[in-house]
Design a protein around this motif. Structure first.
Motif, PDB file in Angstrom:
ATOM      1  N   UNK A  63      15.987  16.426 -40.714  1.00 24.59           N
ATOM      2  CA  UNK A  63      16.329  17.615 -39.924  1.00 24.59           C
ATOM      3  C   UNK A  63      17.830  17.653 -39.666  1.00 24.59           C
ATOM      4  N   UNK A  64      18.356  18.881 -39.567  1.00 30.71           N
ATOM      5  CA  UNK A  64      19.779  19.062 -39.314  1.00 30.71           C
ATOM      6  C   UNK A  64      19.993  20.174 -38.289  1.00 30.71           C
ATOM      7  N   UNK A  65      21.208  20.201 -37.754  1.00 34.37           N
ATOM      8  CA  UNK A  65      21.605  21.253 -36.808  1.00 34.37           C
ATOM      9  C   UNK A  65      22.955  21.795 -37.292  1.00 34.37           C
ATOM     10  N   UNK A  98      20.923  27.267 -35.283  1.00 36.70           N
ATOM     11  CA  UNK A  98      20.094  27.108 -36.475  1.00 36.70           C
ATOM     12  C   UNK A  98      19.578  25.678 -36.551  1.00 36.70           C
ATOM     13  N   UNK A  99      18.463  25.511 -37.213  1.00 35.77           N
ATOM     14  CA  UNK A  99      17.953  24.183 -37.536  1.00 35.77           C
ATOM     15  C   UNK A  99      17.679  24.156 -39.035  1.00 35.77           C
ATOM     16  N   UNK A 100      17.830  22.990 -39.623  1.00 29.74           N
ATOM     17  CA  UNK A 100      17.577  22.835 -41.048  1.00 29.74           C
ATOM     18  C   UNK A 100      16.483  21.816 -41.287  1.00 29.74           C
ATOM     19  N   UNK A 101      15.641  22.092 -42.279  1.00 33.57           N
ATOM     20  CA  UNK A 101      14.597  21.164 -42.718  1.00 33.57           C
ATOM     21  C   UNK A 101      14.917  20.796 -44.151  1.00 33.57           C
ATOM     22  N   UNK A 102      15.176  19.499 -44.385  1.00 38.06           N
ATOM     23  CA  UNK A 102      15.663  19.067 -45.679  1.00 38.06           C
ATOM     24  C   UNK A 102      14.669  18.287 -46.508  1.00 38.06           C
TER      25      UNK A 102
END
Length: 195
Positions: free
Chosen positions: A156-158, A176-180
């Motif tokens: 996960x990222x921000x 935003x949030x990221x799912x990698x």
């Protein structure tokens, strides 16, 4: 002096909680329990996520810096790629990288920075800190460059986006949030806007 400080702190707390100062002295106002305040205001709305776009970044082999104070330092070059979402598409520009710190248990701190260019020539700078972890045997395979099931890895990222483009300011005005997902030669991240 102490009584005056207590009154001042209590006054600040009442104002912060939305209690409007009345003609009553603060000594006669009682703080309502937190649960009562929440119930009085109704149930808070749960946040929703809206898909923004997906990045598919190609990466080079990791440069192993070695063991530093925080853990094992690795730098993974970003060599290119593409991105696409509703009304948004373009390429990942070469020159970015992910400065990683891998702890002894495989937990990986990510500090990724790179640049996107839309098909209209607009530039977006991405600063994307995050974390990645899984069971030790999965992390060992992943860090060795072997394919693993993306569902077995928490990645996960921000992200934070910067752009001068007037039409893309929505990227700079939301969380935003990221799912990698990490593959041997590329990384895929789906970004979602927190509504």
């Amino acid at each position: 002096m102490r009584s005056h400080m207590t009154k001042s702190i209590r006054a600040a707390a009442l104002v912060a909680l939305g209690a409007v100062a009345s003609s009553q002295p603060f000594d006669s106002l009682a703080l309502a329990p937190f649960d009562s305040l929440v119930l009085a205001q109704g149930k808070p709305a749960l946040p929703t996520l809206t898909f923004a776009f997906e990045v598919r970044a190609t990466v080079g082999p990791p440069l192993e810096v070695g063991t530093v104070a925080q853990g094992r330092r690795r730098i993974v070059q970003i060599t290119g790629g593409t991105f696409e979402g509703p009304g948004l598409r373009g390429k990942v520009m070469p020159g970015g990288a992910d400065w990683q710190v891998v702890r002894s248990d495989g937990f990986t701190e990510l500090d990724t920075r790179y640049t996107l260019e839309t098909d209209k020539g607009e530039i977006i700078y991405v600063q994307n800190p995050g974390m990645r972890h899984a069971a030790p045997e999965v992390m060992k395979r992943l860090l060795a460059g072997e394919p693993v099931d993306p569902a077995s890895v928490y990645f996960r990222t921000v992200p934070k986006f910067e752009t001068a483009s007037p039409g893309l300011q929505w990227l700079t005005r939301a969380v935003f949030v990221g799912m990698g997902e990490r593959y041997p030669n590329d990384v895929r991240i789906r970004f979602f806007r927190l509504e």
